[in-house]
Design an enzyme around this catalytic site. Structure first.
Site, PDB file in Angstrom:
ATOM      1  N   LYS A   1      23.528  52.242 -37.236  1.00 20.41           N
ATOM      2  CA  LYS A   1      23.158  50.742 -37.866  1.00 20.41           C
ATOM      3  C   LYS A   1      23.650  50.832 -39.244  1.00 20.41           C
ATOM      4  CE  LYS A   1      21.777  46.515 -36.347  1.00 20.41           C
ATOM      5  NZ  LYS A   1      21.770  45.854 -35.085  1.00 20.41           N
TER       6      LYS A   1
ATOM      7  N   ASP B   1      26.438  41.853 -36.437  1.00 24.21           N
ATOM      8  CA  ASP B   1      24.520  41.598 -36.336  1.00 24.21           C
ATOM      9  C   ASP B   1      24.557  40.325 -37.131  1.00 24.21           C
ATOM     10  OD1 ASP B   1      21.964  43.044 -35.257  1.00 24.21           O
ATOM     11  OD2 ASP B   1      21.495  42.027 -37.401  1.00 24.21           O
TER      12      ASP B   1
HETATM   13  N1  GLU Z   1      23.980  44.234 -33.451  1.00 24.78           N
HETATM   14  C1  GLU Z   1      23.889  44.037 -31.920  1.00 24.78           C
HETATM   15  C2  GLU Z   1      22.467  44.776 -31.580  1.00 24.78           C
HETATM   16  O1  GLU Z   1      21.305  44.662 -32.089  1.00 24.78           O
HETATM   17  C3  GLU Z   1      24.871  44.567 -31.115  1.00 24.78           C
HETATM   18  C4  GLU Z   1      25.162  46.203 -31.819  1.00 24.78           C
HETATM   19  C5  GLU Z   1      26.668  46.466 -31.063  1.00 24.78           C
HETATM   20  O2  GLU Z   1      27.104  45.940 -30.164  1.00 24.78           O
HETATM   21  O3  GLU Z   1      27.047  47.779 -31.454  1.00 24.78           O
HETATM   22  O4  GLU Z   1      22.199  45.545 -30.585  1.00 24.78           O
END
Ligand code: GLU
Length: 460
Positions: free
Chosen positions: A140, A180
């Site tokens: 992340k 996100d």
């Molecule tokens: N931000 C999204 C999550 O919390 C998607 C992450 C992604 O697609 O890599 O899962």
């Protein structure tokens, strides 16, 4: 000789002590990171029955290793605003766990972003990504940059500066960021352009959530919201219930909320409320999604503007009041800790039957207890919001194959993935002695796959 009962009690005490010791170490080594502590506590408490049954994970220090990120990158992001003034933000990427695939997870641009937020999100992502059944590890990233009120050019200059540093650490087989909160199609476009310019090659699979004209996947935009509704649909179906004719409250009005509202409405529900970080709207006729989409996706305006066009609707300042609206199903799709114990009690008192977490960790630990103790169907974030990252992995697959599936193909795969996540969570909850508890089920199912991969790969 110890009785069978005494041996079982012993194993339970050993497992509980192990989990508590690891949790205390996490708190000591990561002081003041409350959100990270919360995410770790939720997982660790769920895993006690796993350590009772399989002490091998304790002996290999799997927990001690899994709570420690493989790598954290923190960097300066300087950029120039429209007035010519130099601004500086902080950027992060946590590469948490790569046991089952390249690090995968979104980027969040929001003033609340700090090491704790990024680590809680990265930690959750490990188990969520594992649950999807796809080969993706957990990561992340983000920045404390506030996109609110910024011009397109300011957004571009910031994202270019952010990528100038981030590009050193990512790649289609290394680490694949996506969106996100605060990072959508516009930002992914700028990020991809800068990455491509610096690398001098077209590595489509380095980011997901791309535009459809340059390597994006159909249904990625809809995936998190649709996926959350598919998950809740399965929970309801098992109890002989459905969305048809139900009243639904969805918090937020971003990408997850909009497509949760769309799918719930398509399935026959009436969605009566949604929100942004200033307040919420209540529309007794059911939310007009075209208006919300235009206000939020095109005009980038605040949600209170909705009542100008729909006079029957009301706007209320503040975010927590949305949980006082009586509903059958609540879909928290805004942000972490948006439902506390008091809000959970209010929802229960008003007769809520199911909760589907579209956001990451939207319920506090106390709120989750309220739901579980009152037999409310509870779809935890790791399971219920996994649809977004699942379709991201499908986007990576299409990029590798250099082809594109139709909307219907991707949507069908997403639906099946959500059904599988539900079934695997139910099965793990049953097997480990907590029938019906999807928090325990999802955590255990997600953990086992990663833990086994870590065991197979040696002490690394
Ligand atoms: N931000 C999204 C999550 O919390 C998607 C992450 C992604 O697609 O890599 O899962």
């Amino acid at each position: 000789m110890a009785t069978v009962q005494e041996v079982k009690q012993d194993a339970l005490q050993t497992a509980k002590k192990y989990v508590n010791d690891v949790y205390e170490t996490v708190k000591k080594c990561n002081p003041h990171e409350n959100e990270f502590h919360q995410a770790v506590k939720e997982i660790l408490d769920s895993l006690v029955p796993v350590f009772v049954k399989h002490p091998k994970y304790m002996n290999n220090a799997i927990l001690e290793r899994i709570v420690e990120p493989e790598r954290i990158i923190s960097f300066r992001v300087p950029w120039v605003d429209d007035q010519g003034k130099v601004q500086v933000n902080r950027g992060f990427r946590v590469q948490f766990n790569s046991a089952i695939g390249p690090y995968k997870g979104g980027l969040r641009f929001h003033p609340s972003v700090n090491a704790s937020i990024i680590k809680f999100l990265g930690f959750e992502q490990i188990f969520k990504n594992s649950l999807t059944g796809q080969p993706i590890g957990g990561g992340k990233g983000g920045s404390d940059f506030d996109p609110k009120g910024k011009s397109d050019m300011e957004i571009m200059r910031f994202t270019q500066s952010f990528m100038t540093e981030l590009c050193k650490y990512i790649g289609p087989d290394t680490d694949v960021p996506a969106g996100d909160i605060g990072v959508g199609g516009r930002e992914i476009g700028f990020l991809f352009g800068q990455y491509k310019k610096i690398r001098g090659g077209y590595e489509a699979g380095v980011l997901t959530g791309k535009g459809l004209g340059y390597g994006g996947s159909l249904a990625r935009t809809e995936a998190t919201g649709y996926g959350a509704v598919y998950f809740v649909q399965e929970m309801l179906k098992d109890q002989g219930l459905s969305f048809t004719g139900s009243t639904v409250v969805v918090s937020g009005s971003g990408n997850v909320s909009i497509y949760a509202i769309e799918k719930a409405t398509e399935l026959g529900a009436k969605v009566v409320a949604c929100s942004d970080s200033n307040g919420y709207i209540y529309d007794p006729n059911g939310i007009n999604l075209d208006t919300v989409k235009r206000l939020k996706e095109v005009e980038r305006k605040r949600i209170h503007e909705y009542v100008q066009e729909h006079p029957q609707a009301q706007y209320f300042e503040g975010c927590t009041g949305i949980w006082s609206i009586p509903c059958d199903i609540a879909l928290p799709c805004a942000t972490q800790n948006e439902i506390n114990e008091a809000s959970a009690k209010l929802l229960v008192a008003n007769g809520v039957k199911a909760i589907g977490e579209g956001a990451n960790m939207p319920s506090t630990l106390e709120a989750i207890d309220v739901f579980l103790n009152n037999k409310v169907l509870f779809g935890p974030a790791k399971a219920a919001n996994a649809g977004g990252v699942a379709v991201s992995a499908l986007e990576m697959a299409q990029n590798s194959m250099r082809l594109a599936w139709t909307f219907e193909e991707v949507d069908a795969k997403l639906h099946q993935i959500m059904v599988n996540i539900y079934r695997n969570s139910v099965k793990a909850a049953d097997e480990y002695g907590h029938p019906g508890n999807l928090v325990v089920g999802a955590n255990i199912a997600g953990f086992l796959k990663v833990a086994d991969a870590m065991m197979a790969q040696g002490i690394i």
